[in-house]
Structure formats: structure tokens, C-alpha cells
Design an enzyme around this catalytic site. Sequence first.
Site, short mmCIF file in Angstrom:
data_model
loop_
_atom_site.label_atom_id
_atom_site.label_comp_id
_atom_site.label_asym_id
_atom_site.label_seq_id
_atom_site.Cartn_x
_atom_site.Cartn_y
_atom_site.Cartn_z
N LYS A 143 0.88 3.96 -2.54
CA LYS A 143 0.48 5.77 -2.45
C LYS A 143 1.98 6.56 -2.82
O LYS A 143 1.63 7.62 -3.59
CB LYS A 143 0.37 5.51 -0.86
CG LYS A 143 -1.16 5.04 -1.30
CD LYS A 143 -2.21 5.27 -1.19
CE LYS A 143 -3.28 5.10 -1.19
NZ LYS A 143 -4.60 5.73 -1.97
N TYR B 16 0.53 -1.06 0.35
CA TYR B 16 -0.24 -0.02 -0.06
C TYR B 16 1.04 1.20 -0.06
O TYR B 16 1.08 2.75 -0.82
CB TYR B 16 -0.67 -0.35 1.39
CG TYR B 16 -1.40 1.54 1.42
CD1 TYR B 16 -3.00 1.57 0.86
CD2 TYR B 16 -1.66 2.28 2.50
CE1 TYR B 16 -3.77 2.37 0.62
CE2 TYR B 16 -2.86 3.13 2.79
CZ TYR B 16 -3.79 3.53 2.08
OH TYR B 16 -5.00 3.97 1.92
P1 NAP Z 1 -13.85 2.80 0.94
O1 NAP Z 1 -14.55 3.70 1.49
O2 NAP Z 1 -12.90 0.70 1.21
O3 NAP Z 1 -14.16 2.95 -0.99
C1 NAP Z 1 -13.66 2.46 -1.57
C2 NAP Z 1 -13.77 2.46 -2.85
O4 NAP Z 1 -13.09 1.92 -3.72
C3 NAP Z 1 -14.82 1.83 -3.17
O5 NAP Z 1 -15.79 3.10 -3.78
C4 NAP Z 1 -15.03 0.87 -4.01
O6 NAP Z 1 -15.72 0.80 -4.87
C5 NAP Z 1 -13.70 1.71 -4.59
N1 NAP Z 1 -13.18 -0.12 -5.49
C6 NAP Z 1 -12.34 -0.96 -5.08
N2 NAP Z 1 -11.52 -1.92 -5.84
C7 NAP Z 1 -11.65 -1.39 -6.79
C8 NAP Z 1 -12.25 -2.32 -8.01
N3 NAP Z 1 -11.00 -3.54 -7.79
N4 NAP Z 1 -12.21 -1.23 -9.22
C9 NAP Z 1 -12.86 -0.75 -9.20
N5 NAP Z 1 -13.53 -0.08 -7.69
C10 NAP Z 1 -12.44 -0.53 -6.73
O7 NAP Z 1 -12.21 3.34 1.41
P2 NAP Z 1 -11.69 5.21 1.62
O8 NAP Z 1 -11.87 4.65 3.46
O9 NAP Z 1 -13.01 5.91 1.09
O10 NAP Z 1 -10.48 5.18 0.23
C11 NAP Z 1 -10.80 6.01 -0.88
C12 NAP Z 1 -9.40 6.69 -0.45
O11 NAP Z 1 -8.99 6.79 0.30
C13 NAP Z 1 -8.05 5.43 -1.24
O12 NAP Z 1 -7.21 5.33 -2.24
C14 NAP Z 1 -7.29 5.19 0.10
O13 NAP Z 1 -6.12 4.24 0.00
C15 NAP Z 1 -7.48 6.46 0.91
N6 NAP Z 1 -7.28 6.96 2.64
C16 NAP Z 1 -7.85 5.99 3.19
C17 NAP Z 1 -7.68 6.87 4.37
C18 NAP Z 1 -9.00 6.24 5.56
O14 NAP Z 1 -8.89 6.82 6.65
N7 NAP Z 1 -10.41 6.24 5.19
C19 NAP Z 1 -6.68 7.73 4.57
C20 NAP Z 1 -5.42 7.12 3.92
C21 NAP Z 1 -6.56 7.23 2.65
P3 NAP Z 1 -16.54 -0.86 -5.43
O15 NAP Z 1 -16.79 -1.38 -3.90
O16 NAP Z 1 -17.59 -0.23 -6.28
O17 NAP Z 1 -15.51 -1.97 -6.20
#
Ligand code: NAP
Length: 250
Positions: A160, A156
Amino acid sequence: MFSLKGMNALVTGASGGIGSAIAIALAKQGARIALSGSNGQKLRVFREQLHEEHGGEHVEITCDLSNPEQVEELIPATLDTLGGIDILVNNAGITRDNLAMRMKDEEWDDVIRINLEAAFRLMRASARPMMKARFGRIVNITSVVGATGNPGQMNYTAAKAGLTGMTKSFAQEVASRGITANCVAPGFIRTAMTAQLDEKQTDTINAKIPAGKMGEGDDIGAACAYLASREAGYVTGQTLHVNGGMAMLS
Ligand code: NAP
């Protein structure tokens, strides 16, 4: 200020915790959004909710980012449905955590393919229409751990950190054409995932954050709306850290 009226945006991972907040933030500023994800049903439900709560004629485009052929079709499909692309937000991301010694090849490959390679393909495909329009905004969602490292997340953090370097290279290639490329690096953000932490775990995390609390999806949405705006036209190749002071990085 920061109006996105008349702009077309593609947001990947738009049904997720942060992606939906980004889509709402862009839509509230007037952009029309192509909402993308691998689960069509989740996208449809969110598109209807977005329309009901904030108006706008948004569309959903299903795409599995682990499949390079589908990824190659996503920008053409966006151009077909929206008629153009002004803003690309590479937000979709997965984790497949494991300690280095135990990390399986598939865990490495899946994360690199979805979090890094798909973003490269989408940036490459958007370059031509954005250059032609002499305008474009690319925002890549990275993470604080891409800069600090994190045990159990070699795959990961590699993805990033890779996104950050890739963004800077792209930004230099296209700056003279009115296109910017930047990253937003969230710290801990309250999503369905973090909601599963118990009170003790949440307190331990919050104690490490000077702001004393986790961020909200809206905090990331606001950063994206700014970087997508015309007013941010002289900001490129940068990472905007949104982490409540947890890591004060430049
Ligand atoms: P999340 O709620 O798990 O959402 C992930 C999204 O990615 C979902 O809409 C999912 O859509 C999509 N996805 C996953 N696999 C996919 C695939 N094979 N093809 C197309 N779409 C796919 O995650 P989040 O927390 O919102 O994170 C969003 C971003 O922020 C990510 O890049 C994560 O690394 C980053 N981030 C998050 C945090 C945090 O604290 N949450 C912190 C730092 C960075 P489907 O279900 O439709 O596939």
C-alpha cells in the site's frame, strides 16, 4: 457536477465489498464500467444486479491479477470491449497476514504481486491510450495502514505504501497530458470481512474512530467518483484519506 457521462472505466476487484460500491458510484454518475475480478460467476451476478438497479450496459472481464500474462491482456481487452479507457481504479487487494518472523515468501510474493505489481502493469498499459486521448483518471485504493503501519501486515503495508509512491511518480510523468493519478485510503470499512467481527470487537474498533463508526463502501465510492471527475483535474499525486478521523494524515 462530477458527471462521468460518456466515460469508460475499468474497476478491478469489482465484485468485492468496496469494489462493487466504487462501480455503483461511477455508474450512477454515468460511466460505463468494465468490471474485473478473478471469479467470472461473481462478476456476472454483480453486472446483472448493477444493470437492474442502476441501468447501463456494463461488461465483465475476468482476470487473475496474480498472473502477469493475464494482467497484460486486461487493458487491451478493456479497449476492445469499451472502445476506450478514461478511468482506471486499481481496487483489488488481498491480505496474507503474519508476523514478520513467520511470514512465508509466498505470503509476501502473493500480496506484492496482486496489490502492487498488477497496479503498476495496469497503469503502464493505460498510459498510452490516456495520453493519446489527453485525458485520464487513475485512482489507486490504498489503506490507512499503508501510512501508519500495522503489526502482522509487513507485506500488505509495503504494497500500500508502494502504491502511494508509485502514484506520485506516475502523476508527475503524465500531468501535462491531462491525466491525474491519486489514491483513496480507506480506514475501517464495513464489508463482508468486518461483518464477521463480534459486537465487542466492533465496539473496540469504533472507540478508536472519532466518527464513532466504521465507514461504508459508498464513502469510498464517492471519493473515487470525485477523483475520476473532470472537476478534479487539478488534483494529482494526492491521497484522500477516508477513515472517519481515525488517523489524520495529510
Ligand atoms: P474484498 O471484499 O475481499 O474484495 C477483494 C476483491 O479483489 C474481490 O473483488 C476479488 O475478486 C479481487 N481479487 C482478489 N484476488 C484477486 C486476483 N488474484 N485477481 C483478480 N482479482 C482479485 O475486499 P475489500 O474489502 O472490498 O477491499 C478492496 C480494497 O480496499 C483492497 O485493495 C483493500 O486492500 C482495500 N481496503 C479495504 C479496507 C476494508 O476495511 N475493507 C480497508 C482499507 C483498504 P475475485 O473474488 O473475483 O477474485
